[in-house]
Design a protein around this motif. Sequence first.
Motif, short mmCIF file in Angstrom:
data_model
loop_
_atom_site.label_atom_id
_atom_site.label_comp_id
_atom_site.label_asym_id
_atom_site.label_seq_id
_atom_site.Cartn_x
_atom_site.Cartn_y
_atom_site.Cartn_z
N PHE A 109 0.84 -1.21 0.00
CA PHE A 109 0.00 0.00 0.00
C PHE A 109 0.87 1.26 0.00
O PHE A 109 0.55 2.25 -0.67
N ALA A 110 1.98 1.21 0.73
CA ALA A 110 2.88 2.37 0.75
C ALA A 110 3.51 2.58 -0.62
O ALA A 110 3.57 3.72 -1.13
N LEU A 111 3.94 1.49 -1.25
CA LEU A 111 4.49 1.55 -2.62
C LEU A 111 3.48 2.19 -3.58
O LEU A 111 3.86 2.95 -4.49
N ALA A 112 2.21 1.87 -3.39
CA ALA A 112 1.15 2.37 -4.27
C ALA A 112 0.83 3.83 -4.00
O ALA A 112 0.05 4.45 -4.73
N GLY A 113 1.42 4.38 -2.92
CA GLY A 113 1.21 5.79 -2.64
C GLY A 113 0.17 6.08 -1.57
O GLY A 113 -0.14 7.25 -1.32
N GLN A 114 -0.39 5.04 -0.94
CA GLN A 114 -1.31 5.29 0.18
C GLN A 114 -0.50 5.76 1.39
O GLN A 114 0.64 5.34 1.59
N ARG A 115 -1.12 6.57 2.21
CA ARG A 115 -0.54 6.83 3.53
C ARG A 115 -0.86 5.61 4.40
O ARG A 115 -2.00 5.16 4.46
N VAL A 116 0.18 5.06 5.05
CA VAL A 116 0.02 3.81 5.78
C VAL A 116 0.46 3.99 7.24
O VAL A 116 1.51 4.58 7.51
N LEU A 117 -0.37 3.48 8.13
CA LEU A 117 -0.03 3.45 9.55
C LEU A 117 0.07 1.99 9.99
O LEU A 117 -0.89 1.21 9.81
N ILE A 118 1.22 1.64 10.56
CA ILE A 118 1.42 0.28 11.05
C ILE A 118 1.12 0.25 12.53
O ILE A 118 1.70 1.02 13.30
N GLY A 119 0.23 -0.65 12.92
CA GLY A 119 -0.14 -0.74 14.33
C GLY A 119 0.35 -2.01 14.99
O GLY A 119 0.45 -3.06 14.35
N SER A 120 0.67 -1.89 16.26
CA SER A 120 1.06 -3.04 17.07
C SER A 120 0.68 -2.73 18.51
O SER A 120 0.45 -1.57 18.86
N ARG A 121 0.57 -3.77 19.33
CA ARG A 121 0.37 -3.50 20.76
C ARG A 121 1.54 -2.69 21.29
O ARG A 121 1.40 -1.88 22.19
N ASP A 122 2.71 -2.90 20.69
CA ASP A 122 3.95 -2.25 21.12
C ASP A 122 4.27 -1.15 20.09
O ASP A 122 4.77 -1.43 19.00
N ALA A 123 3.98 0.10 20.47
CA ALA A 123 4.13 1.21 19.52
C ALA A 123 5.57 1.36 19.02
O ALA A 123 5.80 1.70 17.85
N SER A 124 6.54 1.07 19.87
CA SER A 124 7.93 1.25 19.43
C SER A 124 8.32 0.17 18.42
O SER A 124 9.08 0.42 17.48
N ARG A 125 7.75 -1.03 18.61
CA ARG A 125 7.98 -2.10 17.62
C ARG A 125 7.34 -1.71 16.28
O ARG A 125 7.93 -1.90 15.21
N ALA A 126 6.14 -1.15 16.32
CA ALA A 126 5.47 -0.70 15.10
C ALA A 126 6.30 0.37 14.40
O ALA A 126 6.46 0.35 13.17
N ALA A 127 6.84 1.29 15.18
CA ALA A 127 7.65 2.36 14.59
C ALA A 127 8.90 1.78 13.92
O ALA A 127 9.31 2.23 12.84
N ALA A 128 9.50 0.78 14.56
CA ALA A 128 10.72 0.17 14.00
C ALA A 128 10.40 -0.52 12.67
O ALA A 128 11.16 -0.39 11.69
N VAL A 129 9.28 -1.25 12.62
CA VAL A 129 8.90 -1.94 11.38
C VAL A 129 8.56 -0.91 10.30
O VAL A 129 8.93 -1.07 9.12
N ALA A 130 7.88 0.17 10.68
CA ALA A 130 7.56 1.21 9.70
C ALA A 130 8.85 1.80 9.12
O ALA A 130 8.93 2.05 7.90
N GLU A 131 9.85 2.00 9.94
CA GLU A 131 11.13 2.51 9.44
C GLU A 131 11.79 1.54 8.47
O GLU A 131 12.35 1.95 7.45
N GLU A 132 11.72 0.25 8.79
CA GLU A 132 12.28 -0.76 7.89
C GLU A 132 11.59 -0.70 6.52
O GLU A 132 12.25 -0.74 5.47
N ILE A 133 10.26 -0.62 6.54
CA ILE A 133 9.52 -0.60 5.27
C ILE A 133 9.79 0.71 4.52
O ILE A 133 9.97 0.72 3.30
N ALA A 134 9.86 1.80 5.26
CA ALA A 134 10.11 3.11 4.62
C ALA A 134 11.45 3.12 3.88
O ALA A 134 11.63 3.86 2.91
N ALA A 135 12.38 2.29 4.35
CA ALA A 135 13.71 2.26 3.73
C ALA A 135 13.76 1.40 2.47
O ALA A 135 14.77 1.40 1.76
#
Lengths: 231, 231
Positions: free
Chosen positions: A33-59
């Motif tokens: 979805f991010a590749l397609a240009g959607q704004r994407v929010l990754i959710g997890s019970r652990d917000a810092s884990r979600a942020a880390a995965v979002a950074e990986e995908i953003a890269a």
Amino acid sequence: MGYDASTLPDVSDLTVGIIGGTGDQGRGLAYRFALAGQRVLIGSRDASRAAAVAEEIAALPGVPAGGITGGGNDQVATGSDVVVIAVPWEGHEATVAALADPLRGKIVVDCVNPLGFDKQGPYALAVPEGSAVQQAAGLLPESRVCAAFNHVSAPLLADPTIEWIDLDVLICGEDREAVGVVAALAGRIPGMRGVYAGRLRNAHQIEAFTANLIAINRRYKAHTGVRVTDL
Amino acid sequence: MGYDASTLPDVSDLTVGIIGGTGDQGRGLAYRFALAGQRVLIGSRDASRAAAVAEEIAALPGVPAGGITGGGNDQVATGSDVVVIAVPWEGHEATVAALADPLRGKIVVDCVNPLGFDKQGPYALAVPEGSAVQQAAGLLPESRVCAAFNHVSAPLLADPTIEWIDLDVLICGEDREAVGVVAALAGRIPGMRGVYAGRLRNAHQIEAFTANLIAINRRYKAHTGVRVTDL
């Protein structure tokens, strides 16, 4: 009449949240979805884990800058227009129930497949409500709940060398407008097409069919999907 | 590895019996197998009705002379190598149970879909044994029971102007050799391909998925089938 993608709404401005976005299926959908240009929010019970995965995908190559961020499930549900539930079946009921309030009025896309595995391979689990999506619909009476993306192959989604994913995304739901939004979102991923496939009472077999696709994958050493012919 | 039709057995000499061959699905399959050059026996409770339908099919263009005849269900089961069960779900249990003796040792292909219909459309019926084919397997412990041909479109099968039927025939079964025979038979019909799709415990969702195909057909005014991608 056939299939006419031109009747689908423009969904390019919608923010897509992925609950369970750190798992394989959720992470792969978030990437596409991010590749397609959607704004994407990754959710997890652990917000810092979600942020880390979002950074990986953003890269990853091709993901627009600033297009994907992570946060806690509540925050992601609140901030998204369409929310994909991609948690393991074991955590489905509790996770969905806890989000009833932030998911009010939203389009919720359940892609969870209740499957078991034993030495003979995969099989469909019995679900008292009929299916995962019917369980979600029962827990979210004020949300617009659909089933979709049940048959995506996580390895294909995750592989940046694969640009085309040959899949008809089968969508079950009661709300025709919501089904149209989900179909349009599916169509944002190259190769995918969103196809209305019946009411929620017919979602069980879509979820369970994932066991068949896994059996096919094992027998033929493939990453299979489905296409509906004559559409 | 992928799909390799060259590993399938030669089935051109096998006689295919169709129990319930006077119904739409059975009649259509009988026509296509006869067109493909199989010897076909059409079975019905009423042998004279079966003979009349066999004569109608024999008169269609392209059907080899003498390739199709009709008879009573018992006689057809006895005289066939592979026996397709294509009766209405309502008569499934009684019809199959009555044929246990003549079906001993045979490959039995169940293509029955337990569906209900109400004003909201089609839906899957609950089956105590799990699926129609599991019911058949329980009643026929000495037969080699598979599920297949659940998703064929009777109108397409019956239409002599249609030469190519775009469909992967999903086959469930425990007996790998029998699955291979059924896959080869499916491959005799132009456009069809037989694909192993899991064990009998995963047949329910294949049968039930027919409700989704009907829902898709209604929404998009189509005669849909399925293809498995990446094979």
